[in-house]
Write a protein that holds these residues in place. Structure first.
Motif, PDB file in Angstrom:
ATOM      1  N   MET A 141       0.871  -1.174   0.000  1.00  0.00           N
ATOM      2  CA  MET A 141       0.000   0.000   0.000  1.00  0.00           C
ATOM      3  C   MET A 141       0.912   1.229   0.000  1.00  0.00           C
ATOM      4  SD  MET A 141      -2.768  -1.315   2.883  1.00  0.00           S
ATOM      5  CE  MET A 141      -4.082  -0.141   2.467  1.00  0.00           C
ATOM      6  N   SER A 147       6.003   2.108   1.511  1.00  0.00           N
ATOM      7  CA  SER A 147       4.748   1.354   1.500  1.00  0.00           C
ATOM      8  C   SER A 147       4.693   0.448   2.715  1.00  0.00           C
ATOM      9  CB  SER A 147       4.629   0.516   0.222  1.00  0.00           C
ATOM     10  OG  SER A 147       5.595  -0.531   0.222  1.00  0.00           O
ATOM     11  N   SER A 150      -0.536  -4.796   3.183  1.00  0.00           N
ATOM     12  CA  SER A 150      -1.916  -4.905   3.635  1.00  0.00           C
ATOM     13  C   SER A 150      -2.128  -6.212   4.386  1.00  0.00           C
ATOM     14  CB  SER A 150      -2.853  -4.867   2.430  1.00  0.00           C
ATOM     15  OG  SER A 150      -2.776  -6.089   1.696  1.00  0.00           O
ATOM     16  N   TRP A 206      -0.273  -3.809  -9.168  1.00  0.00           N
ATOM     17  CA  TRP A 206      -1.352  -2.897  -8.761  1.00  0.00           C
ATOM     18  C   TRP A 206      -0.699  -1.762  -7.965  1.00  0.00           C
ATOM     19  CZ3 TRP A 206      -6.581  -4.029  -9.892  1.00  0.00           C
ATOM     20  CH2 TRP A 206      -6.785  -5.256 -10.526  1.00  0.00           C
ATOM     21  N   ARG A 207      -0.064  -0.843  -8.676  1.00  0.00           N
ATOM     22  CA  ARG A 207       0.837   0.123  -8.060  1.00  0.00           C
ATOM     23  C   ARG A 207       0.257   1.532  -7.943  1.00  0.00           C
ATOM     24  NH1 ARG A 207       5.258   1.463 -12.754  1.00  0.00           N
ATOM     25  NH2 ARG A 207       5.239   3.498 -11.725  1.00  0.00           N
ATOM     26  N   ASP A 209      -1.950   3.624  -6.132  1.00  0.00           N
ATOM     27  CA  ASP A 209      -2.600   3.465  -4.833  1.00  0.00           C
ATOM     28  C   ASP A 209      -3.162   4.771  -4.293  1.00  0.00           C
ATOM     29  OD1 ASP A 209      -1.642   0.851  -4.930  1.00  0.00           O
ATOM     30  OD2 ASP A 209       0.169   1.350  -3.809  1.00  0.00           O
ATOM     31  N   THR A 211      -4.187   5.583  -0.530  1.00  0.00           N
ATOM     32  CA  THR A 211      -4.133   5.002   0.812  1.00  0.00           C
ATOM     33  C   THR A 211      -4.572   6.036   1.832  1.00  0.00           C
ATOM     34  OG1 THR A 211      -2.281   3.585   0.149  1.00  0.00           O
ATOM     35  CG2 THR A 211      -2.672   3.851   2.509  1.00  0.00           C
ATOM     36  N   GLY A 234      -7.201   1.223   1.480  1.00  0.00           N
ATOM     37  CA  GLY A 234      -6.773   1.790   0.216  1.00  0.00           C
ATOM     38  C   GLY A 234      -7.330   1.062  -0.968  1.00  0.00           C
ATOM     39  N   SER A 236      -6.433   0.399  -5.284  1.00  0.00           N
ATOM     40  CA  SER A 236      -5.345   0.467  -6.249  1.00  0.00           C
ATOM     41  C   SER A 236      -5.798  -0.076  -7.587  1.00  0.00           C
ATOM     42  CB  SER A 236      -4.120  -0.307  -5.746  1.00  0.00           C
ATOM     43  OG  SER A 236      -4.445  -1.655  -5.492  1.00  0.00           O
TER      44      SER A 236
END
Length: 427
Positions: A141, A147, A150, A206-207, A209, A211, A234, A236
């Motif tokens: 995340m 990051s 999760s 899946w970048r 994001d 959050t 978050g 994404s």
């Protein structure tokens, strides 16, 4: 009233907006036919007994825009969900349900639920497919410059948008919208970030994001509870959004007069990368271009959560069993650490534990779900708990012995939960 854990548990089965509950071992979300949710509950780990561990209590929603959207709309975009709750307001949606959201099923046999619904207006049909994924380790995340991982379970939703017109549908845009209350925090103290950096980990493609994070005691107003949680929620995407935005979404009694929801409706997202502290929301837009008659395009989005218990003295290997004085059933509480003095626990009783995360309602009576034997034939006032005993929630236990003619546990006339058992904690 969102303050009462028990009341919310009882009401959760029949919210204002008809919804289905999709659950993992660690968290659950109620979804409407339109993919909307106002109720995401984290069910793993401790939490103050008077509160429920909400992560949204706001909005998880989607909207669409296209050229020639109904001319009665002053806005450029339309929400899928007709009725938002908490805050409660009627949106500009003209979608109707073609196929209602299915009961959760598990066609891929991964032990996690999936399901779908179909909605439509005169121009487009949208199929919404929801599928929980076990990442084992969690997915990154992004939070600008770093990051966190999760929780292991994430929800992947696929929106399939199909053109129902006999002519091309141009300028198609799709929006996802998230307004979270991590750690049950309903104050203006939540932080938000949009981060497109690449971080190593499961589902790392899946970048893109958004959050939202907060540290809170678990009470909606931050009242001290002896607990402290650092929570994140978050969304994404695996493809870069054409536009994104962060903004406020304040209040709980009606449609906010200002905020990011207006930016979605007017297609004026501002590309902010950080926001807060505030009551925050985030949105992302994907541009789908032109859809020929009966052609379709898809948008996918992940929804992820994370919770860290930062409470002091979170667990202890030894717990003290104390009998509740005057209880018609031998109800006991278990506190962390050794007993300072004997608590007069009766001899030769079994201790049965009930999970406070598994309340269920039957015939108007609140019961505990999973029951676990902690000790047989207890002769002293100490036991070793098999799970974490936290400052944030006292473990509730019940001393039990077999009662003739009552082979299952139930509720006594005084309302405490008893477990007749057969002398060895077996039902």
């Amino acid at each position: 009233m969102r303050a009462s854990r028990l009341l919310l548990v009882l009401l959760a089965g029949s919210p204002v907006v008809a919804q289905q509950r999709y659950a993992t071992p660690d968290w659950a979300i109620d979804l409407s036919d339109y993919g909307y949710s106002d109720y995401l509950i984290y069910t793993s780990g401790p939490f103050p007994v008077d509160w429920i561990h909400e992560m949204i209590s706001g909005e998880w929603a989607a909207a669409i825009g296209y050229d020639g959207i109904p001319l009665t709309l002053p806005e450029r975009s339309m929400w899928l969900e007709p009725e938002f709750t908490y805050p409660t307001w009627t949106t500009n949606s003209n979608f109707t349900v073609v196929e209602p959201l299915s009961f959760p099923f598990d066609s891929d046999a991964d032990g996690l639920p999936e399901g779908y619904s179909v909605i439509a207006n005169a121009d487009v049909e949208i199929r919404l497919d929801h599928d929980f994924v076990d990442t084992s380790t969690g997915t990154p995340m992004g939070e600008i410059g770093g990051s966190v991982l999760s929780n292991r379970y994430v929800l992947r939703t696929t929106y399939t948008i199909r053109n129902l017109r006999t002519t091309p549908l141009t300028g198609v845009r799709f929006y996802t919208f998230l307004h979270g209350h991590p750690a049950n925090d309903e104050r203006d103290t939540v932080l938000a970030a949009y981060d497109s950096a690449s971080y190593a980990g499961a589902l790392s493609t899946w970048r893109y994001d958004v959050t939202q994070r907060s540290q809170n005691t678990g009470a909606i107003d931050g009242t001290p509870t002896g607990c402290l949680f650092s929570d994140r929620i978050g969304m994404s995407m695996d493809l870069a959004p054409a536009d994104w935005g962060l903004g406020s979404y304040r209040g709980h009694d009606g449609r906010p007069a200002t905020g990011l929801h207006l930016d979605v409706e007017n297609d004026t997202l501002g590309n902010q990368t950080t926001l807060g502290p505030d009551e925050v929301a985030g949105a992302q837009r994907r541009d789908l271009g032109t859809l020929q008659p009966n052609a379709a395009a898809t948008v996918q989005v992940l929804l992820a959560v994370r919770s860290e218990d930062l409470s002091p003295n979170r667990s202890a290997p030894e717990v003290c069993v104390r009998v509740q004085p005057g209880s018609p059933e031998p109800l006991v509480f278990v506190d962390k650490g050794a007993c300072g003095s004997a608590s007069n626990a009766p001899n030769a009783w079994d201790i049965v534990a009930g999970s406070l995360d598994s309340f269920f309602e039957s015939g108007g009576t609140v019961l505990l779900g999973t029951m676990e034997c902690v000790a047989n034939d207890l002769l002293v006032d100490r036991a070793t708990d098999r799970s974490v005993v936290s400052d944030c929630r006292r473990g509730v236990y019940f001393l039990a012995r077999e009662a003739p003619g009552t082979p299952v546990y139930g509720v006594s006339s005084a309302g405490s939960i008893r477990y007749p058992g057969d002398g060895d904690c077996a039902p």
